[in-house]
Write a protein that holds these residues in place. Structure first.
Motif, short mmCIF file in Angstrom:
data_model
loop_
_atom_site.label_atom_id
_atom_site.label_comp_id
_atom_site.label_asym_id
_atom_site.label_seq_id
_atom_site.Cartn_x
_atom_site.Cartn_y
_atom_site.Cartn_z
N UNK A 1 0.99 -1.13 0.01
CA UNK A 1 -0.49 0.47 0.45
C UNK A 1 0.95 1.60 -0.05
N UNK A 2 -0.05 1.98 -0.44
CA UNK A 2 0.87 3.57 -0.44
C UNK A 2 0.04 4.75 0.05
N UNK A 3 0.96 5.96 0.73
CA UNK A 3 -0.57 7.24 0.75
C UNK A 3 0.78 7.94 0.67
N UNK A 4 0.18 9.53 0.79
CA UNK A 4 0.51 9.99 0.90
C UNK A 4 0.71 10.72 2.73
N UNK A 5 -0.81 10.92 3.48
CA UNK A 5 -0.68 10.62 4.41
C UNK A 5 0.23 9.31 5.99
N UNK A 6 1.04 10.47 6.38
CA UNK A 6 1.93 9.43 7.21
C UNK A 6 1.00 9.27 8.29
N UNK A 7 -0.10 9.67 8.82
CA UNK A 7 -1.19 9.01 10.20
C UNK A 7 -1.75 7.91 9.30
N UNK A 8 -2.23 8.35 8.18
CA UNK A 8 -3.05 6.95 7.67
C UNK A 8 -2.12 5.68 7.13
N UNK A 9 -0.84 5.61 6.43
CA UNK A 9 -0.11 4.28 7.02
C UNK A 9 0.27 3.66 8.16
N UNK A 10 0.53 4.86 9.29
CA UNK A 10 1.17 4.16 10.78
C UNK A 10 -0.42 3.83 11.01
N UNK A 11 -1.57 4.24 10.92
CA UNK A 11 -2.48 3.12 11.15
C UNK A 11 -2.55 1.80 10.79
N UNK A 12 -2.34 1.90 9.12
CA UNK A 12 -2.36 0.58 8.31
C UNK A 12 -1.07 -0.46 9.04
N UNK A 13 -0.01 -0.07 9.22
CA UNK A 13 0.92 -0.21 10.04
C UNK A 13 0.36 -1.17 10.85
N UNK A 14 -0.52 -0.85 12.12
CA UNK A 14 -0.55 -1.05 13.53
C UNK A 14 -2.16 -2.17 13.43
N UNK A 15 -2.71 -1.60 12.22
CA UNK A 15 -4.01 -2.92 12.07
C UNK A 15 -3.56 -3.81 11.17
N UNK A 16 -2.82 -4.00 10.28
CA UNK A 16 -2.47 -4.82 9.61
C UNK A 16 -1.15 -4.98 9.55
N UNK A 17 -0.05 -5.22 10.38
CA UNK A 17 1.48 -5.34 9.59
C UNK A 17 1.83 -6.61 8.68
N UNK A 18 1.21 -6.82 7.86
CA UNK A 18 2.00 -7.67 7.04
C UNK A 18 1.80 -6.75 5.83
N UNK A 19 0.89 -5.82 5.72
CA UNK A 19 1.27 -4.69 4.58
C UNK A 19 2.56 -4.16 4.32
#
Ligand code: NAI
Length: 356
Positions: free
Chosen positions: A211-229
């Motif tokens: 995944x990619x995003x320009x928003x660091x906060x959104x990316x952090x949330x994904x890392x926490x919710x779905x560490x395999x991404x």
């Protein structure tokens, strides 16, 4: 203010957009609240014109007009292809949503919506959210997408993602012969409300997700919710099986069509093709594109269900039906030797003409 070289009219301009002209365009000006808005009703052939209210700091009213005319036209096709009995409409408020929102502004907007007596029903879009729709709902009944607390069906991201996931399964069946993403690598561009929900569905199906995003906060949330991404700086040109644009439109350009490595493109973003000819470029490279307005109709189905008082299970079944709709459209394209986009347009037009 920019003066365009061509006249910024409605009647002549609509011919550029489609053979089908807009039914009604309303300019809304309220000095007290500072509201400057445009409501465009493209078609009520299938039912009341439904479409979100976009709040955006347009450079001038011509830019706003262009946007609302195109967006409302697109809603007619989206509703027709989704099989719901709604027409196409859209509204734009000229203003910066981060600093110019007020109760007065949305009240004035709602009063203009109300003057149309239900020919136009508003909803959320870029720059507006359920809180704003709750305010609008105090002044007009012709609003959908309010919070559940205010009697609406709430945020539509989950059902939009479910629809995209089902459209992707139909695309996968066409490309690989199996209606599953298990074992495929899917690149999700934009991990906002829809992208985040889509990732959960993909992982549950056994896909590998980057995944990619320009928003660091959104990316952090994904890392926490779905560490395999796996987080990448870009997924459009990455070695993935599926590219899922879930951020902004127009990412499929003549240039990106030459570099995309995915065999399948299916996502939530509206107007993914920079222009319709890009689909031909993708076809030449044997890349399957599932038209955005068919794949991302889950949110529209949700608000359609809200209008007719349907329960959640019925609406979820409608959204799951996006799989069959995409499958039929892909088959029709293969049989006719046309692009999937052309087959989707034809399906929508047949509904509008009452021939199916
Ligand atoms: P959102 O605003 O929650 O998420 C969009 C995400 O894309 C944000 O995290 C943003 O940071 C990211 N983004 C912006 N520019 C980017 C770029 N250049 N590269 C990578 N990421 C970028 O929006 P939402 O609701 O998730 O919608 C996503 C798309 O789906 C939008 O194009 C929207 O118009 C479309 N859509 C949404 C529906 C819904 O029910 N929410 C319904 C139909 C379409």
């Amino acid at each position: 203010m920019t003066v365009l070289s061509t006249p910024a009219g409605v009647f002549g301009r609509s011919r550029e957009l489609s053979a089908r002209s807009h039914e009604q365009v309303v300019f809304c000006n309220d000095d007290e609240s500072g509201l400057k808005a445009i409501i465009a009703i493209h078609s009520t052939a299938l039912g009341p014109a439904l479409g979100g209210c976009r709040m955006y700091p347009y450079a001038d009213e011509f830019e706003a007009l262009e946007d609302v005319l195109r967006l409302s036209w697109g809603m007619t096709y989206k509703a027709a292809a989704a099989g719901v009995n709604l027409g196409g409409g859209k509204s734009v408020i000229i203003g910066d949503p981060t600093i110019e929102k007020s109760e007065e502004l949305f009240a004035a907007f709602a009063r203009f919506v109300d003057t149309l007596g239900g020919r136009y029903v508003t909803a959320g879009d870029v720059g507006t959210n359920t809180d704003d729709l709750d305010v609008i709902g105090k002044y007009t009944a012709h609003v959908t997408g309010r919070s559940t607390a205010a009697g609406g069906s709430g945020d539509s991201a989950r059902l939009t993602a479910l629809g995209v996931f089902n459209a992707m399964r139909a695309g996968a069946e066409s490309v690989w012969g199996t209606a599953s993403l298990a074992g495929r690598t899917v690149g999700v561009e934009g991990v906002g409300k829809v992208g985040g929900e889509l990732i959960a569905l993909l992982l549950a199906d056994g896909a590998e997700v980057c995944a990619t995003d320009v928003n660091e906060v959104a990316l952090q949330r994904i890392s926490i919710d779905h560490p395999s991404v796996r987080l990448l700086s870009s997924v459009a040109g990455a070695p993935v099986d599926v590219y899922a644009p879930c951020a902004l439109g127009a990412t499929l350009t003549p240039e990106s069509a030459e570099t995309v490595e995915a065999k399948l493109i299916c996502g939530a973003a509206n107007n993914q093709l920079a222009h319709p000819g890009v689909e031909q470029l993708l076809r030449r490279r044997d890349i399957t594109w599932v038209p955005d307005f068919v794949a991302n109709a889950g949110g529209l189905m949700q608000v359609s269900g809200e209008l007719r008082g349907a329960d959640r299970a019925t609406v979820e079944a409608d959204v799951a039906g996006i799989f069959d709709r995409c499958r039929d459209i892909i088959s029709a394209a293969h049989e006719a030797g046309t692009s999937i986009g052309a087959a989707a347009n034809r399906f929508a037009e047949q509904r509008l003409d009452g021939t199916i």
